[in-house]
Design a protein around this motif. Structure first.
Motif, PDB file in Angstrom:
ATOM      1  N   LEU A 318       6.759 -42.284  28.826  1.00 30.06           N
ATOM      2  CA  LEU A 318       7.808 -41.560  29.013  1.00 30.06           C
ATOM      3  C   LEU A 318       9.157 -41.283  29.371  1.00 30.06           C
ATOM      4  O   LEU A 318      10.067 -40.944  30.638  1.00 30.06           O
ATOM      5  CB  LEU A 318       6.758 -40.910  30.182  1.00 30.06           C
ATOM      6  CG  LEU A 318       6.060 -40.495  29.855  1.00 30.06           C
ATOM      7  CD1 LEU A 318       4.855 -40.061  31.301  1.00 30.06           C
ATOM      8  CD2 LEU A 318       5.663 -39.239  29.152  1.00 30.06           C
ATOM      9  N   GLN A 319       9.607 -43.095  28.651  1.00 26.65           N
ATOM     10  CA  GLN A 319      11.049 -43.177  29.844  1.00 26.65           C
ATOM     11  C   GLN A 319      12.331 -42.526  29.248  1.00 26.65           C
ATOM     12  O   GLN A 319      13.008 -42.215  30.135  1.00 26.65           O
ATOM     13  CB  GLN A 319      11.247 -44.820  28.804  1.00 26.65           C
ATOM     14  CG  GLN A 319      12.199 -44.918  29.397  1.00 26.65           C
ATOM     15  CD  GLN A 319      13.525 -45.278  27.993  1.00 26.65           C
ATOM     16  OE1 GLN A 319      14.661 -44.591  28.127  1.00 26.65           O
ATOM     17  NE2 GLN A 319      14.002 -46.653  27.713  1.00 26.65           N
ATOM     18  N   PHE A 344      17.319 -47.593  23.914  1.00 24.93           N
ATOM     19  CA  PHE A 344      17.626 -46.486  24.288  1.00 24.93           C
ATOM     20  C   PHE A 344      18.881 -45.656  23.256  1.00 24.93           C
ATOM     21  O   PHE A 344      19.792 -45.042  23.899  1.00 24.93           O
ATOM     22  CB  PHE A 344      18.540 -46.854  25.709  1.00 24.93           C
ATOM     23  CG  PHE A 344      18.466 -47.830  26.349  1.00 24.93           C
ATOM     24  CD1 PHE A 344      17.041 -46.805  27.818  1.00 24.93           C
ATOM     25  CD2 PHE A 344      18.690 -49.044  27.483  1.00 24.93           C
ATOM     26  CE1 PHE A 344      16.665 -47.226  28.159  1.00 24.93           C
ATOM     27  CE2 PHE A 344      18.153 -49.539  27.949  1.00 24.93           C
ATOM     28  CZ  PHE A 344      17.783 -48.923  28.690  1.00 24.93           C
ATOM     29  N   MET A 345      18.068 -45.723  22.344  1.00 27.39           N
ATOM     30  CA  MET A 345      18.509 -44.082  20.901  1.00 27.39           C
ATOM     31  C   MET A 345      19.100 -42.872  21.811  1.00 27.39           C
ATOM     32  O   MET A 345      20.235 -42.083  21.403  1.00 27.39           O
ATOM     33  CB  MET A 345      17.846 -44.488  20.040  1.00 27.39           C
ATOM     34  CG  MET A 345      18.879 -46.358  19.341  1.00 27.39           C
ATOM     35  SD  MET A 345      18.043 -46.806  18.158  1.00 27.39           S
ATOM     36  CE  MET A 345      16.641 -45.948  18.475  1.00 27.39           C
ATOM     37  N   HIS A 346      18.497 -42.483  22.779  1.00 22.59           N
ATOM     38  CA  HIS A 346      18.520 -41.095  23.014  1.00 22.59           C
ATOM     39  C   HIS A 346      19.485 -41.040  23.680  1.00 22.59           C
ATOM     40  O   HIS A 346      19.943 -39.814  24.028  1.00 22.59           O
ATOM     41  CB  HIS A 346      17.386 -41.050  23.754  1.00 22.59           C
ATOM     42  CG  HIS A 346      16.872 -42.064  24.774  1.00 22.59           C
ATOM     43  ND1 HIS A 346      16.413 -42.642  24.156  1.00 22.59           N
ATOM     44  CD2 HIS A 346      16.921 -42.072  26.341  1.00 22.59           C
ATOM     45  CE1 HIS A 346      15.289 -43.696  25.408  1.00 22.59           C
ATOM     46  NE2 HIS A 346      16.041 -43.023  26.011  1.00 22.59           N
ATOM     47  N   VAL A 347      20.261 -42.156  23.922  1.00 20.89           N
ATOM     48  CA  VAL A 347      21.773 -42.377  25.368  1.00 20.89           C
ATOM     49  C   VAL A 347      22.406 -41.605  24.731  1.00 20.89           C
ATOM     50  O   VAL A 347      22.806 -40.975  25.388  1.00 20.89           O
ATOM     51  CB  VAL A 347      21.246 -43.314  25.961  1.00 20.89           C
ATOM     52  CG1 VAL A 347      23.174 -44.066  26.738  1.00 20.89           C
ATOM     53  CG2 VAL A 347      21.078 -44.128  26.774  1.00 20.89           C
ATOM     54  N   GLN A 348      23.026 -42.158  23.625  1.00 24.14           N
ATOM     55  CA  GLN A 348      23.915 -41.365  23.488  1.00 24.14           C
ATOM     56  C   GLN A 348      24.013 -40.225  22.925  1.00 24.14           C
ATOM     57  O   GLN A 348      24.694 -38.825  22.431  1.00 24.14           O
ATOM     58  CB  GLN A 348      24.556 -42.055  21.416  1.00 24.14           C
ATOM     59  CG  GLN A 348      23.884 -42.470  20.655  1.00 24.14           C
ATOM     60  CD  GLN A 348      24.289 -43.164  19.638  1.00 24.14           C
ATOM     61  OE1 GLN A 348      25.302 -44.274  20.535  1.00 24.14           O
ATOM     62  NE2 GLN A 348      23.940 -43.015  18.558  1.00 24.14           N
ATOM     63  N   MET A 363      19.156 -52.054  31.376  1.00 25.22           N
ATOM     64  CA  MET A 363      19.135 -50.725  33.027  1.00 25.22           C
ATOM     65  C   MET A 363      20.407 -49.951  32.139  1.00 25.22           C
ATOM     66  O   MET A 363      20.870 -49.978  31.864  1.00 25.22           O
ATOM     67  CB  MET A 363      19.567 -51.631  33.541  1.00 25.22           C
ATOM     68  CG  MET A 363      19.630 -50.828  35.177  1.00 25.22           C
ATOM     69  SD  MET A 363      20.253 -50.726  36.392  1.00 25.22           S
ATOM     70  CE  MET A 363      19.246 -51.771  36.954  1.00 25.22           C
ATOM     71  N   ALA A 364      19.842 -48.305  32.099  1.00 28.24           N
ATOM     72  CA  ALA A 364      20.757 -47.037  32.306  1.00 28.24           C
ATOM     73  C   ALA A 364      20.832 -46.775  33.788  1.00 28.24           C
ATOM     74  O   ALA A 364      20.010 -46.351  34.566  1.00 28.24           O
ATOM     75  CB  ALA A 364      19.826 -46.452  31.136  1.00 28.24           C
ATOM     76  N   ARG A 365      22.176 -46.289  33.929  1.00 29.34           N
ATOM     77  CA  ARG A 365      22.802 -45.717  35.301  1.00 29.34           C
ATOM     78  C   ARG A 365      23.537 -44.517  34.228  1.00 29.34           C
ATOM     79  O   ARG A 365      23.837 -43.945  34.122  1.00 29.34           O
ATOM     80  CB  ARG A 365      24.202 -46.421  35.668  1.00 29.34           C
ATOM     81  CG  ARG A 365      24.574 -45.119  36.772  1.00 29.34           C
ATOM     82  CD  ARG A 365      25.945 -46.647  37.338  1.00 29.34           C
ATOM     83  NE  ARG A 365      26.368 -45.811  38.853  1.00 29.34           N
ATOM     84  CZ  ARG A 365      26.874 -44.785  39.012  1.00 29.34           C
ATOM     85  NH1 ARG A 365      27.325 -44.420  37.596  1.00 29.34           N
ATOM     86  NH2 ARG A 365      27.721 -44.354  40.391  1.00 29.34           N
ATOM     87  N   ILE A 366      22.571 -43.671  35.410  1.00 22.00           N
ATOM     88  CA  ILE A 366      22.335 -41.871  35.045  1.00 22.00           C
ATOM     89  C   ILE A 366      22.674 -41.868  36.490  1.00 22.00           C
ATOM     90  O   ILE A 366      22.522 -41.197  37.225  1.00 22.00           O
ATOM     91  CB  ILE A 366      20.898 -41.404  34.465  1.00 22.00           C
ATOM     92  CG1 ILE A 366      20.550 -42.107  33.768  1.00 22.00           C
ATOM     93  CG2 ILE A 366      21.825 -40.102  34.297  1.00 22.00           C
ATOM     94  CD1 ILE A 366      18.916 -42.976  34.038  1.00 22.00           C
ATOM     95  N   GLU A 367      23.567 -40.629  35.897  1.00 24.94           N
ATOM     96  CA  GLU A 367      24.854 -39.691  37.143  1.00 24.94           C
ATOM     97  C   GLU A 367      24.408 -37.942  36.814  1.00 24.94           C
ATOM     98  O   GLU A 367      25.054 -37.647  36.254  1.00 24.94           O
ATOM     99  CB  GLU A 367      26.676 -40.407  36.845  1.00 24.94           C
ATOM    100  CG  GLU A 367      27.079 -39.493  38.638  1.00 24.94           C
ATOM    101  CD  GLU A 367      28.546 -39.570  38.251  1.00 24.94           C
ATOM    102  OE1 GLU A 367      28.865 -41.445  38.006  1.00 24.94           O
ATOM    103  OE2 GLU A 367      29.390 -39.029  38.866  1.00 24.94           O
ATOM    104  N   ALA A 384      12.078 -40.666  21.534  1.00 25.25           N
ATOM    105  CA  ALA A 384      13.736 -40.462  22.094  1.00 25.25           C
ATOM    106  C   ALA A 384      13.745 -38.594  21.629  1.00 25.25           C
ATOM    107  O   ALA A 384      14.179 -37.619  22.091  1.00 25.25           O
ATOM    108  CB  ALA A 384      13.959 -40.630  21.644  1.00 25.25           C
ATOM    109  N   SER A 385      13.051 -38.410  20.602  1.00 24.58           N
ATOM    110  CA  SER A 385      12.876 -36.961  20.140  1.00 24.58           C
ATOM    111  C   SER A 385      12.595 -35.718  21.081  1.00 24.58           C
ATOM    112  O   SER A 385      13.009 -34.257  21.221  1.00 24.58           O
ATOM    113  CB  SER A 385      12.686 -36.427  18.829  1.00 24.58           C
ATOM    114  OG  SER A 385      11.653 -37.203  19.125  1.00 24.58           O
TER     115      SER A 385
END
Ligand code: UD1
Length: 430
Positions: A318-319, A344-348, A363-367, A384-385
């Protein structure tokens, strides 16, 4: 190749039936290799991964009959399927089949337990990390299996007289390796104790089904599982538990778009940690007679930090969806992934919708931003999809998600379920 087109901005209102869990259905189907009697599984979701496993099991000699496409009472699309493996006709799981789905490697456990030998290709699966199989091999070796790697295959054989019960402590928690040890140990001679076992609800579901088949298992759902081997297992009838990842995904979709949705046929106990996190973020979640009700009105989502962990922690599956939600929070949040090193491939892709995310190691930082904007994006793996779909539901304008075959592996009739709640989502084929 199919794509999904979403016109974002609508709230979700209505009812979504939750399907049987993919991650429970797969090991349960594999358990049918352990008996010559019929194992009947109810509530099996209609998914590409399930169809793929049916092909793999057919190759080993499992006869499959499907009872109707829809169950009459529940508004679920899941099916009842009978699996009968009178004899195992082939103990090889070939590369062409196993490479398409990692969980098919798990047949190694029942094949070894029942036939005393197996030749199984090393697996493929989602590109979310290296995903080695060392824990499976160490565990099976502890039960006396003799293993060698040959041309991309594991050749495994049991000692004369079959696998032997043993005490084994996993150095790291693995869901798949726990499933395999559990299945293999049911037919081993003597008692097996698995320490540092995975505690996921799907492990408990497998143990329940194996127990109905005549296995002697205690402690499933705790760190230590004890299995007393029996000479043979019989058939049984078992209902696959609800999909906690599908549940969490739709709960996050509602938190993101706003609205009021009942997730039917699911249970809060399967995902307490994720639900508590969503409550902190501002969603109202209550248990109802038919499942869970998720409501979010007006207010902006609050930032919440999460760290993925084995059950009962926040699930890695669920990340990506949670990160999508956090892209529209009112502040800064952090998501730490501890299970897979490349998840973390969904990040881009989320960034293409206007999300502000920076990565530093695990770690991802989300603003949070006040609004995402629709864009063409590409699905990279199963979970991710779906994070791109829920972000698209909340984004302004049109989002097109390509490579949706990833979605079809794990989400039953996603477009239909969302459309019924007012989303504008359609599948387009080229
Ligand atoms: C299962 C789920 C998947 C979920 C994952 C973690 C199914 C079909 N899939 O995958 O959706 O994301 O649990 O909750 O149920 N590892 C090793 N050596 C091994 C085996 C695993 O190092 O021999 C590592 C993996 O690379 C990973 C961690 O252990 O870093 C956990 O993986 P594991 O629990 O085994 O995942 P799966 O069972 O493959």
């Amino acid at each position: 190749m199919d794509r999904i087109r979403i016109s974002g901005g609508n709230e979700l209102h209505g009812t979504i039936p939750i399907s049987g869990a993919k991650n429970a259905a797969l090991p349960l189907m594999i358990a049918s290799l352990l008996t010559s009697d019929t194992l009947t599984l109810e509530n099996v979701p209609h998914l590409a991964d399930v169809e793929q496993l049916l092909r793999i099991l057919g190759n080993h000699g499992v006869d499959v009959s499907v009872n109707g496409r829809r169950e009459s009472q529940a508004e679920s699309y899941s099916r009842t399927i009978n699996f009968t493996c009178r004899t195992i006709v082939d103990t090889t799981a070939p590369y062409e089949l196993v490479s398409k789905m990692r969980a098919s490697f798990w047949v190694i456990g029942p094949l070894l337990a029942r036939e005393g030998k197996a030749r199984v290709s090393l697996p493929g699966g989602c590109a979310i990390g290296t995903r080695p199989v060392d824990l499976f091999l160490d565990g099976l070796q502890a039960l006396g299996a003799i293993l060698e790697v040959d041309a991309g295959y594991i050749n495994a054989s049991a000692p004369k007289g079959g696998l032997i019960g043993a005490h084994y402590t996993f150095p790291k928690v693995s869901v798949g390796a726990t499933h395999v040890m559990l299945m293999a140990a049911t037919l081993a001679r003597g008692t097996t104790v698995i320490d540092n076992a995975a505690r996921e609800p799907e492990v408990v579901d497998l143990a329940k089904c194996l127990t109905a088949m005549g296995a002697k298992i205690s402690g499933a759902g705790t760190r230590t599982i004890t299995i007393e081997g029996v000479a043979s297992l019989s058939g049984a009838r078992h209902r696959v538990l609800p999909d906690r990842i599908e549940t969490g995904t739709y709960a996050m979709a509602v938190a993101m778009t706003g609205g009021d949705v009942v997730l039917e046929g699911t249970q809060a106990s399967l995902l307490e940690n994720a639900l508590d996190t969503l409550r902190l973020a501002g969603a109202e979640i209550t248990e109802t007679e038919s499942g869970l009700r998720v409501v979010r009105n007006g207010n902006r989502i609050q930032p919440v930090d999460i760290v993925t962990e084995p059950f009962p922690g926040f699930p890695t599956d669920l990340q990506a969806q949670f990160m999508a939600l956090m892209t529209m929070s009112s502040g800064v949040s952090h998501v730490t992934e501890t299970i897979f090193e490349n998840r973390f491939m969904h990040v881009q892709e989320l960034a293409r919708l206007g999300a502000k995310i920076s990565l530093s190691g695990q770690m991802a930082r989300i603003e949070g931003v006040s609004q995402l904007k629709g864009a063409p994006v590409m699905a990279t793996d199963l979970r991710a999809s779906v994070s791109l779909v829920i972000a698209g539901l909340a984004a302004e304008g049109e989002t097109i998600v390509s490579r949706v075959y990833h979605l079809d592996r794990g989400f039953e009739r996603l477009e239909e379920k969302l459309t019924r709640c007012g989303a504008i989502v359609e599948r387009v084929s080229d």
